[in-house]
Design a protein around this motif. Structure first.
Motif, PDB file in Angstrom:
ATOM      1  N   LYS A 131       0.847  -1.188   0.000  1.00 47.05           N
ATOM      2  CA  LYS A 131       0.000   0.000   0.000  1.00 47.05           C
ATOM      3  C   LYS A 131       0.882   1.237   0.000  1.00 47.05           C
ATOM      4  O   LYS A 131       1.794   1.358   0.810  1.00 47.05           O
ATOM      5  CB  LYS A 131      -0.892  -0.021   1.244  1.00 47.05           C
ATOM      6  N   ASP A 151       1.658   5.378   0.323  1.00 47.21           N
ATOM      7  CA  ASP A 151       1.236   6.460   1.206  1.00 47.21           C
ATOM      8  C   ASP A 151       0.315   7.371   0.398  1.00 47.21           C
ATOM      9  O   ASP A 151       0.768   8.166  -0.424  1.00 47.21           O
ATOM     10  CB  ASP A 151       2.472   7.218   1.705  1.00 47.21           C
ATOM     11  N   GLU A 152      -0.989   7.225   0.615  1.00 46.67           N
ATOM     12  CA  GLU A 152      -1.959   7.955  -0.199  1.00 46.67           C
ATOM     13  C   GLU A 152      -1.828   9.462  -0.042  1.00 46.67           C
ATOM     14  O   GLU A 152      -1.931  10.219  -1.019  1.00 46.67           O
ATOM     15  CB  GLU A 152      -3.389   7.506   0.138  1.00 46.67           C
ATOM     16  N   GLN A 153      -1.568   9.923   1.172  1.00 46.52           N
ATOM     17  CA  GLN A 153      -1.420  11.365   1.380  1.00 46.52           C
ATOM     18  C   GLN A 153      -0.223  11.898   0.612  1.00 46.52           C
ATOM     19  O   GLN A 153      -0.271  12.992   0.037  1.00 46.52           O
ATOM     20  CB  GLN A 153      -1.276  11.683   2.878  1.00 46.52           C
ATOM     21  N   PRO A 201      -3.360   6.948 -10.188  1.00 46.17           N
ATOM     22  CA  PRO A 201      -4.037   7.371  -8.951  1.00 46.17           C
ATOM     23  C   PRO A 201      -5.299   6.562  -8.666  1.00 46.17           C
ATOM     24  O   PRO A 201      -5.602   6.258  -7.510  1.00 46.17           O
ATOM     25  CB  PRO A 201      -4.370   8.847  -9.218  1.00 46.17           C
ATOM     26  N   VAL A 203      -4.388   3.238  -6.799  1.00 48.04           N
ATOM     27  CA  VAL A 203      -3.742   3.221  -5.484  1.00 48.04           C
ATOM     28  C   VAL A 203      -4.422   4.104  -4.443  1.00 48.04           C
ATOM     29  O   VAL A 203      -4.034   4.083  -3.281  1.00 48.04           O
ATOM     30  CB  VAL A 203      -2.253   3.629  -5.602  1.00 48.04           C
ATOM     31  N   LEU A 204      -5.432   4.898  -4.857  1.00 51.46           N
ATOM     32  CA  LEU A 204      -6.033   5.856  -3.929  1.00 51.46           C
ATOM     33  C   LEU A 204      -7.488   5.517  -3.612  1.00 51.46           C
ATOM     34  O   LEU A 204      -8.203   4.931  -4.425  1.00 51.46           O
ATOM     35  CB  LEU A 204      -5.980   7.272  -4.523  1.00 51.46           C
ATOM     36  N   SER A 205      -7.894   5.949  -2.433  1.00 52.42           N
ATOM     37  CA  SER A 205      -9.304   5.871  -2.060  1.00 52.42           C
ATOM     38  C   SER A 205     -10.096   6.857  -2.922  1.00 52.42           C
ATOM     39  O   SER A 205      -9.529   7.735  -3.592  1.00 52.42           O
ATOM     40  CB  SER A 205      -9.478   6.251  -0.589  1.00 52.42           C
ATOM     41  N   ASN A 253      -9.325  10.449  -1.849  1.00 52.09           N
ATOM     42  CA  ASN A 253      -7.999  10.932  -2.253  1.00 52.09           C
ATOM     43  C   ASN A 253      -7.887  11.068  -3.762  1.00 52.09           C
ATOM     44  O   ASN A 253      -7.181  11.969  -4.254  1.00 52.09           O
ATOM     45  CB  ASN A 253      -6.918  10.011  -1.697  1.00 52.09           C
TER      46      ASN A 253
END
Length: 524
Positions: free
Chosen positions: A380, A382-384, A405, A408-410, A413
């Motif tokens: 996973k 680092d989404e931030q 993006p 890998v992102l919610s 995000n």
């Protein structure tokens, strides 16, 4: 005739550092260490730190030092010592600040050529297949990536097909096992709204058909160790260079026939596969051994510069390593950054320093990082970090995606990243205006605070930059949501509508989807 890079050395020069004087320059990839501190040294001969470099140092007191060839510089107590110089130095003291030092050096030694790279590189985001596919570049997945860009609401722009699309280095045709019909693939990408770039390098895989052809034509750089055969004749072998993908021969671009051969292969790719341009990778000075034999005498740095000349024939271009090509219509990408906060914090000083060295058409590294080794073993991301990276790039001259993006992102995000793209669209007319101005005047697009507001105490401010003279951009580049912003003299209006009078230092709350921008309403 074959030549080595032997050169005359000039006498050591010592320059007294003035009270409060700060210095920048040399290699872009060292910019987070600028302004230079006592003890710093760099010998630029054969070493451009894997990115762009220029034989130029500039100071906050308006001085600059230039040489046509690489030199070593060392910061001692109150002195700047230049040694190992390969040509005469120019020391100019006509300016009063960093802005004037740059302007004087630019006009004299690397004036802008009034030409632009392909403007699609600035007007829309770029997409590179590297992080998603790494060495498994293939027709099916490239088309899937392109369609996913559009399906997820991102605008098409330039798409770059990265390394390992050919059977071996030096062969300029798509490998049949991964590309059933490469021309049709490119045509489909065009129909989706993309222009297509292809990764290339100056390397040639040894003991291949192309290698033997180039060896016969004497178009390869040769090993400096000359041997003698049984008949007493001198024998030279191609230099075999160690690089990140193993060992290869390298083309000798001091030979005009090598340049012509390579351009012929690129033009073949354009004609056969309908490509629009090329990502020129490698070409670093340190891939050219100082004792290598070439058609014309050249330093390792000059070999790197000649690699840059190829891009002048293709408006859709990108380089990651360069020597002394400021003012030219060449796109310069920052060196690969890791997927971590420390490397994200290098983007602003590296990009603004590139501007101080004459490289205005500059691209930050891929959003979320382009150094694929730092992705290995991470289930996973680092989404931030990915979101903040997109925001940091959004108002730089270019922004380039690679990791997808939407993968890998919610949802939340991903929306924040798409908002960063929308913010860029809002400012694009102003960015394009700056791009055109840079092509004529050489003025940086993204500017350091010290450049735009000399002598107001901003020499060490690395977390914000000026987009032209109008907008202060202060992205969140640390793990958190509070940022210190330094506002120079003048009246500033924030992206939230609040008007603030400078000079002042303020603490800003940065929501997950916010990119803080301050517009200069008036200065005084």
């Amino acid at each position: 005739m074959l030549c080595t890079a032997g050169v005359q050395l000039y006498a050591q020069t010592s320059v007294a550092i003035k009270d409060g004087e700060k210095w920048y320059g040399g290699a872009v990839n060292e910019a987070h260490l600028m302004p230079f501190k006592e003890g710093y040294n760099l010998d630029m001969y054969g070493d451009t730190r894997g990115n762009q470099a220029v034989p130029l140092l500039i100071s906050t007191k308006g001085r600059f030092i230039w040489s046509e060839e690489p030199f070593k510089f060392t910061f001692e107590k109150n002195r700047l010592v230049i040694s190992n110089a390969k040509s005469a130095l120019t020391i100019d003291s006509a300016g009063k600040n960093l802005h004037e030092a740059f302007s004087n050096a630019s006009k004299r030694f690397f004036p802008s050529k009034n030409k632009l790279p392909d403007t699609l590189l600035f007007s829309k985001p770029q997409y590179n297949t590297w992080i998603e596919l790494v060495y498994n570049q293939n027709q099916k997945d490239i088309l899937s990536y392109a369609r996913a860009i559009i399906d997820n609401g991102f605008p098409p722009g330039v798409i770059m097909i990265d390394d390992n699309w050919a059977d071996y280095y030096g062969r300029f045709d798509f490998r049949a096992d991964r590309f059933s019909n490469a021309a049709a693939m490119v045509d489909t990408l065009h129909s989706l709204g993309f222009k297509v770039m292809l990764w290339i390098s100056p390397f040639v895989s040894p003991d291949t058909e192309v290698f033997r052809e180039l060896q016969d034509k004497k178009l390869l750089l040769l090993d400096g160790e000359v041997e003698t055969n049984k008949e007493g004749e001198k024998v030279t072998k191609p230099a075999i260079i160690s690089w990140w993908n193993g060992y290869s021969a390298v083309l000798d671009f001091t030979n005009p026939d090598a340049m012509q051969w390579f351009r012929g292969r690129l033009d073949h790719m354009v004609k056969t596969y309908h490509l629009d341009g090329f990502k020129f990778d490698a070409g670093d000075a340190d891939f050219y051994p100082p004792n290598a034999l070439s058609f014309k005498k050249a330093t390792p740095n000059e070999h790197s510069r000649l690699w840059g000349e190829l891009g002048l024939y293709y408006p859709l271009n990108e380089y990651r390593a360069m020597w002394k090509m400021g003012g030219e219509p060449l796109v310069q990408r920052l060196r690969d950054k890791k997927h971590n906060w420390e490397d994200l914090q290098k983007l602003i000083p590296h990009l603004t320093t590139a501007g101080l060295l004459g490289y205005q058409f500059t691209c930050p590294d891929m959003i979320g990082g382009g150094e694929y080794g730092s992705f290995i073993g991470k289930d996973k991301l680092d989404e931030q970090l990915v979101v903040r990276s997109a925001q940091c790039s959004a108002l730089m001259p270019m922004m380039q995606f690679s990791v997808a993006p939407w993968r890998v992102l919610s949802k939340q995000n991903l929306a924040a990243v798409k908002k960063a793209v929308d913010i860029r669209a809002k400012y694009t007319p102003y960015i394009m205006q700056l791009v055109k101005t840079a092509a004529t005047t050489g003025e940086p697009i993204a500017r350091s605070m010290e450049y735009e507001f000399p002598n107001q105490g901003f020499t060490n401010v690395q977390g914000q930059f000026m987009l032209g003279s109008k907008y202060l951009v202060a992205p969140m580049i640390a793990n958190g949501n509070t940022k210190t912003v330094y506002l120079p003299k003048g009246k500033w209006k924030s992206d939230l509508g609040k008007v603030v009078k400078g000079p002042t230092k303020i603490e800003v709350e940065v929501a997950a989807d916010r990119l803080p921008v301050f517009e200069l309403l008036n200065s005084y």
